[in-house]
Write a protein that holds these residues in place. Structure first.
Motif, PDB file in Angstrom:
ATOM      1  N   PHE A  96       3.359   7.525   3.017  1.00  0.00           N
ATOM      2  CA  PHE A  96       4.190   6.171   3.380  1.00  0.00           C
ATOM      3  C   PHE A  96       3.552   5.037   3.269  1.00  0.00           C
ATOM      4  O   PHE A  96       2.756   4.488   2.297  1.00  0.00           O
TER       5      PHE A  96
ATOM      6  N   GLN B 118       1.959   8.053  16.748  1.00  0.00           N
ATOM      7  CA  GLN B 118       2.846   9.448  15.596  1.00  0.00           C
ATOM      8  C   GLN B 118       3.788  10.034  16.123  1.00  0.00           C
ATOM      9  O   GLN B 118       2.729  10.841  16.814  1.00  0.00           O
TER      10      GLN B 118
ATOM     11  N   LYS C 126      -9.390  17.144  19.516  1.00  0.00           N
ATOM     12  CA  LYS C 126      -8.103  17.191  18.326  1.00  0.00           C
ATOM     13  C   LYS C 126      -6.646  17.958  18.850  1.00  0.00           C
ATOM     14  O   LYS C 126      -5.375  17.375  18.810  1.00  0.00           O
TER      15      LYS C 126
ATOM     16  N   PHE D  60      -8.808   7.020   8.462  1.00  0.00           N
ATOM     17  CA  PHE D  60      -7.967   7.055   9.526  1.00  0.00           C
ATOM     18  C   PHE D  60      -9.299   8.771  10.086  1.00  0.00           C
ATOM     19  O   PHE D  60      -9.331   9.406   9.696  1.00  0.00           O
ATOM     20  N   GLY D  61      -8.917   8.550  11.742  1.00  0.00           N
ATOM     21  CA  GLY D  61      -9.450   9.838  11.938  1.00  0.00           C
ATOM     22  C   GLY D  61      -8.006  11.568  11.659  1.00  0.00           C
ATOM     23  O   GLY D  61      -7.713  10.312  11.227  1.00  0.00           O
ATOM     24  N   GLU D  62      -8.460  12.415  12.183  1.00  0.00           N
ATOM     25  CA  GLU D  62      -7.255  13.442  11.542  1.00  0.00           C
ATOM     26  C   GLU D  62      -6.494  13.694  13.080  1.00  0.00           C
ATOM     27  O   GLU D  62      -5.478  14.235  12.871  1.00  0.00           O
TER      28      GLU D  62
ATOM     29  N   TYR E  19      -8.891   1.369  15.535  1.00  0.00           N
ATOM     30  CA  TYR E  19      -7.062   0.513  15.715  1.00  0.00           C
ATOM     31  C   TYR E  19      -6.626   2.084  16.689  1.00  0.00           C
ATOM     32  O   TYR E  19      -7.551   2.699  16.639  1.00  0.00           O
TER      33      TYR E  19
ATOM     34  N   SER F 162      -5.690  -5.263   6.806  1.00  0.00           N
ATOM     35  CA  SER F 162      -5.872  -4.359   8.014  1.00  0.00           C
ATOM     36  C   SER F 162      -5.089  -5.223   9.253  1.00  0.00           C
ATOM     37  O   SER F 162      -4.374  -4.074   9.848  1.00  0.00           O
TER      38      SER F 162
ATOM     39  N   GLY G 248      -1.843  18.161   8.921  1.00  0.00           N
ATOM     40  CA  GLY G 248      -3.460  18.159   9.598  1.00  0.00           C
ATOM     41  C   GLY G 248      -4.034  17.556   9.505  1.00  0.00           C
ATOM     42  O   GLY G 248      -5.028  17.592  10.047  1.00  0.00           O
ATOM     43  N   GLU G 249      -3.973  16.571   8.667  1.00  0.00           N
ATOM     44  CA  GLU G 249      -4.684  15.344   8.761  1.00  0.00           C
ATOM     45  C   GLU G 249      -4.341  13.681   8.440  1.00  0.00           C
ATOM     46  O   GLU G 249      -3.255  13.650   9.426  1.00  0.00           O
ATOM     47  N   GLY G 250      -5.087  12.991   8.444  1.00  0.00           N
ATOM     48  CA  GLY G 250      -4.773  11.630   9.055  1.00  0.00           C
ATOM     49  C   GLY G 250      -4.494  10.849   8.363  1.00  0.00           C
ATOM     50  O   GLY G 250      -4.525  12.020   6.902  1.00  0.00           O
ATOM     51  N   LEU G 251      -3.853   9.827   7.527  1.00  0.00           N
ATOM     52  CA  LEU G 251      -3.594   9.027   6.769  1.00  0.00           C
ATOM     53  C   LEU G 251      -4.429   8.612   6.086  1.00  0.00           C
ATOM     54  O   LEU G 251      -5.680   8.268   6.395  1.00  0.00           O
TER      55      LEU G 251
ATOM     56  N   PHE H 272       0.982  -1.376  -0.233  1.00  0.00           N
ATOM     57  CA  PHE H 272       0.216  -0.044  -0.187  1.00  0.00           C
ATOM     58  C   PHE H 272       1.094   1.590  -0.064  1.00  0.00           C
ATOM     59  O   PHE H 272       1.562   1.362   0.480  1.00  0.00           O
TER      60      PHE H 272
ATOM     61  N   ILE I 180       1.154   0.910  15.472  1.00  0.00           N
ATOM     62  CA  ILE I 180       0.177   0.163  16.024  1.00  0.00           C
ATOM     63  C   ILE I 180       0.104   0.120  17.546  1.00  0.00           C
ATOM     64  O   ILE I 180       1.045  -0.814  18.629  1.00  0.00           O
TER      65      ILE I 180
ATOM     66  N   TYR J 259      -3.628   4.084  16.557  1.00  0.00           N
ATOM     67  CA  TYR J 259      -1.744   4.410  16.373  1.00  0.00           C
ATOM     68  C   TYR J 259      -1.184   5.769  17.278  1.00  0.00           C
ATOM     69  O   TYR J 259      -1.862   6.871  16.559  1.00  0.00           O
TER      70      TYR J 259
ATOM     71  N   GLU K  38      -7.443  -2.043   3.591  1.00  0.00           N
ATOM     72  CA  GLU K  38      -7.802  -0.576   3.841  1.00  0.00           C
ATOM     73  C   GLU K  38      -7.899   0.639   5.059  1.00  0.00           C
ATOM     74  O   GLU K  38      -9.289  -0.027   5.668  1.00  0.00           O
ATOM     75  N   LEU K  39      -6.980   0.993   5.648  1.00  0.00           N
ATOM     76  CA  LEU K  39      -7.556   1.614   6.765  1.00  0.00           C
ATOM     77  C   LEU K  39      -8.396   3.363   6.668  1.00  0.00           C
ATOM     78  O   LEU K  39      -7.580   3.931   5.794  1.00  0.00           O
TER      79      LEU K  39
ATOM     80  N   LYS L  36       8.848   4.582   7.481  1.00  0.00           N
ATOM     81  CA  LYS L  36       8.936   5.534   8.374  1.00  0.00           C
ATOM     82  C   LYS L  36       7.897   7.566   7.773  1.00  0.00           C
ATOM     83  O   LYS L  36       7.959   8.069   8.290  1.00  0.00           O
TER      84      LYS L  36
ATOM     85  N   PHE M 170      -4.307   8.597  15.959  1.00  0.00           N
ATOM     86  CA  PHE M 170      -4.368   8.727  15.540  1.00  0.00           C
ATOM     87  C   PHE M 170      -5.475   6.712  15.797  1.00  0.00           C
ATOM     88  O   PHE M 170      -5.374   6.138  16.028  1.00  0.00           O
TER      89      PHE M 170
ATOM     90  N   LEU N 148       4.642   6.335  12.884  1.00  0.00           N
ATOM     91  CA  LEU N 148       3.658   5.170  12.683  1.00  0.00           C
ATOM     92  C   LEU N 148       3.569   4.252  13.518  1.00  0.00           C
ATOM     93  O   LEU N 148       4.373   2.898  12.570  1.00  0.00           O
TER      94      LEU N 148
ATOM     95  N   SER O  50     -11.885  -0.564  10.075  1.00  0.00           N
ATOM     96  CA  SER O  50     -11.350  -0.908   8.711  1.00  0.00           C
ATOM     97  C   SER O  50     -12.511  -2.382   8.541  1.00  0.00           C
ATOM     98  O   SER O  50     -12.866  -2.477   9.219  1.00  0.00           O
ATOM     99  N   PRO O  51     -12.505  -2.240   7.411  1.00  0.00           N
ATOM    100  CA  PRO O  51     -13.405  -2.987   6.518  1.00  0.00           C
ATOM    101  C   PRO O  51     -12.763  -4.407   6.540  1.00  0.00           C
ATOM    102  O   PRO O  51     -11.545  -4.415   7.092  1.00  0.00           O
TER     103      PRO O  51
ATOM    104  N   TYR P   1       0.188   4.498   1.824  1.00  0.00           N
ATOM    105  CA  TYR P   1      -1.241   5.801   2.084  1.00  0.00           C
ATOM    106  C   TYR P   1      -0.271   7.632   2.092  1.00  0.00           C
ATOM    107  O   TYR P   1       1.055   7.716   1.978  1.00  0.00           O
TER     108      TYR P   1
ATOM    109  N   LYS Q 180       7.058  11.714  12.582  1.00  0.00           N
ATOM    110  CA  LYS Q 180       6.333  11.254  11.664  1.00  0.00           C
ATOM    111  C   LYS Q 180       6.102   9.392  11.513  1.00  0.00           C
ATOM    112  O   LYS Q 180       5.543   9.317  10.843  1.00  0.00           O
TER     113      LYS Q 180
ATOM    114  N   LEU R 248      -6.144   6.168   2.063  1.00  0.00           N
ATOM    115  CA  LEU R 248      -5.177   5.485   0.884  1.00  0.00           C
ATOM    116  C   LEU R 248      -4.907   5.717  -0.594  1.00  0.00           C
ATOM    117  O   LEU R 248      -5.782   6.852  -0.063  1.00  0.00           O
TER     118      LEU R 248
END
Lengths: 113, 112
Positions: free
Chosen positions: A89, B37, B9, B103-105, B33, A98, A41-44, A34, B45, B35, B100-101, A105, B90, B43, B94-95, A36, B41, A46
């Motif tokens: 990423f 960070q 936040k 993510f929240g903000e 999940y 998942s 300011g946002e989440g990751l 994958f 789990i 995570y 595919e994850l 990194k 974070f 990341l 996921s389904p 990502y 940066k 896909l």
């Protein structure tokens, strides 16, 4: 064990330049791969994925090909835009799902106008 | 309508305090999940829950305790906060099988 190695950043390019971000992996079996992207300011989220050897994932002009012989999944884009500035990423999933997604990194990309 | 939402936040607190971060997803996913960070940066789990059951518990100090009251919520409680806990946390969901994850903000925790 499973691991992902991606090129160290930061990467700075001018608009319309060609982008490559290298990613290699170590895994047992046949992982899914994958990319990502994390905008400031946002989440990751896909960007693209590939589930088996020789698959090419593509989205928003980005592409990556699953190369089993070189254990690589390099991200490419032919012409970057300022809006592509983000952290990228590479990740692998040992079983394709998942669970225990393993992330590299991250590589920060800055595109200047 | 935000798919994965976390609150707060931003969180600034003193060492030794206890704090919680809440997460909710409206995607109908069974798996959620947490995570962490760090400032570089990287990341990592921390926990994963499937339908309220803990399935992944990485090497995390037991000051961190996740709680899943139902499959749409996964909260993170942290006791006796330390400087090294400063990070962005974070939540994701996921389904099954897709890889595919979502993510929240993120919740930026600063421990002073």
């Amino acid at each position: 064990g499973n691991s992902v190695t991606q090129m160290e950043g930061p990467v700075t390019l001018s608009e319309e330049a060609f982008l490559t971000i290298n990613c290699t992996y170590t895994a047992t079996g046949y992982p899914s791969l994958f990319w990502y992207v994390q905008y400031p300011g946002e989440g990751l989220q896909l960007l693209l994925k590939a589930t088996k050897a020789d698959d090419k994932g593509s989205n928003k002009g980005f592409e990556a090909t699953y190369r089993k012989e070189t254990t690589s999944f390099h991200l490419e884009k032919g012409s970057v835009q300022v809006s592509d500035s983000a952290v990228y990423f590479c990740a692998l999933s040992p079983q394709g799902g998942s669970e225990k997604l393993v992330f590299g990194k991250g590589t920060k990309l800055t595109v200047n106008p | 309508d935000t798919a994965v939402s976390q609150t707060p936040k931003y969180l600034v607190t003193q060492m030794g305090n206890d704090k919680s971060i809440k997460c909710e997803q409206n995607l109908g996913h069974d798996t959620m999940y947490w995570y962490k960070q760090d400032s570089k940066k990287f990341l990592k789990i921390m926990f994963s829950y499937n339908n309220k059951e803990l399935i992944i518990n990485e090497t995390v100090p037991n000051r961190f305790s996740p709680k899943s009251p139902d499959k749409a919520h996964l909260n993170l409680h942290i006791n006796s906060l330390e400087l090294g806990d400063s990070a962005v946390y974070f939540c994701a969901s996921s389904p099954p099988i897709s890889g595919e994850l979502f993510f929240g903000e993120g919740s930026r925790l600063t421990v002073l």
